[in-house]
Write a protein that holds these residues in place. Structure first.
Motif, mmCIF file in Angstrom:
data_model
loop_
_atom_site.group_PDB
_atom_site.id
_atom_site.type_symbol
_atom_site.label_atom_id
_atom_site.label_comp_id
_atom_site.label_asym_id
_atom_site.label_seq_id
_atom_site.Cartn_x
_atom_site.Cartn_y
_atom_site.Cartn_z
ATOM 1 N N ILE A 84 102.112 2.765 29.094
ATOM 2 C CA ILE A 84 101.894 3.839 29.280
ATOM 3 C C ILE A 84 102.976 5.023 28.600
ATOM 4 O O ILE A 84 102.771 6.124 28.005
ATOM 5 C CB ILE A 84 101.650 4.217 30.684
ATOM 6 N N ARG A 85 104.137 4.263 28.803
ATOM 7 C CA ARG A 85 105.543 5.094 28.136
ATOM 8 C C ARG A 85 105.157 5.079 26.538
ATOM 9 O O ARG A 85 105.874 6.026 25.836
ATOM 10 C CB ARG A 85 106.684 4.397 28.666
ATOM 11 N N ASN A 86 104.710 4.048 26.023
ATOM 12 C CA ASN A 86 104.610 4.024 24.585
ATOM 13 C C ASN A 86 103.671 4.907 24.058
ATOM 14 O O ASN A 86 103.740 5.427 22.913
ATOM 15 C CB ASN A 86 104.376 2.543 23.836
ATOM 16 N N GLN A 87 102.896 5.610 25.028
ATOM 17 C CA GLN A 87 101.668 6.632 24.430
ATOM 18 C C GLN A 87 102.712 7.843 24.116
ATOM 19 O O GLN A 87 102.186 8.556 23.450
ATOM 20 C CB GLN A 87 100.922 6.941 25.597
ATOM 21 N N LEU A 88 103.740 8.088 24.717
ATOM 22 C CA LEU A 88 104.734 9.395 24.243
ATOM 23 C C LEU A 88 105.158 9.284 22.808
ATOM 24 O O LEU A 88 105.117 10.378 22.137
ATOM 25 C CB LEU A 88 106.231 9.257 25.033
ATOM 26 N N ASN A 89 105.160 8.146 22.092
ATOM 27 C CA ASN A 89 105.449 8.113 20.909
ATOM 28 C C ASN A 89 104.172 8.168 19.841
ATOM 29 O O ASN A 89 104.647 8.168 18.659
ATOM 30 C CB ASN A 89 106.209 6.878 20.568
ATOM 31 N N THR A 90 102.969 8.074 20.353
ATOM 32 C CA THR A 90 101.910 7.889 19.610
ATOM 33 C C THR A 90 101.384 9.456 19.632
ATOM 34 O O THR A 90 101.027 9.936 20.923
ATOM 35 C CB THR A 90 100.974 6.957 20.332
ATOM 36 N N PRO A 91 100.932 10.038 18.523
ATOM 37 C CA PRO A 91 100.309 11.446 18.466
ATOM 38 C C PRO A 91 99.033 11.404 19.344
ATOM 39 O O PRO A 91 98.355 10.533 19.075
ATOM 40 C CB PRO A 91 100.515 11.714 16.896
#
Length: 91
Positions: A84-91
């Motif tokens: 979920i947190r890694n979704q912040l880095n994905t556009p």
């Protein structure tokens, strides 16, 4: 990561809150975004009248914005939280 709008997926998101130092509460209220986040008190309040889809979206949004002590999470919950947190880095 694809969101699943099922009761078991909602339970997984709730488990992350249960293992963290944040308190998750379902209450009635007039929330413009469907939830209220009190970061200083580490309380997340979600509109209890929201549909299953709305609750999943709210918990997902909250988990993307808060910092959880990963050492307190089980391996499965830590993996989901990191996704979920890694979704912040994905556009």
């Amino acid at each position: 990561m694809e969101l699943k709008y099922t009761r078991p997926f909602l339970n997984k998101l709730e488990d992350i809150f249960a293992e963290s130092d944040f308190v998750l509460r379902y209450e009635k209220g007039n929330f413009k975004a469907g939830y209220c986040l009190l970061k200083d008190m580490k309380v997340a309040v979600v509109n209890k009248y929201y549909s299953l889809e709305g609750k999943v979206n709210c918990l997902y949004d909250i988990l993307r914005t808060i910092s959880v002590d990963e050492s307190r999470l089980s391996d499965k919950n830590r993996q989901l939280y990191l996704e979920i947190r890694n979704q912040l880095n994905t556009p």
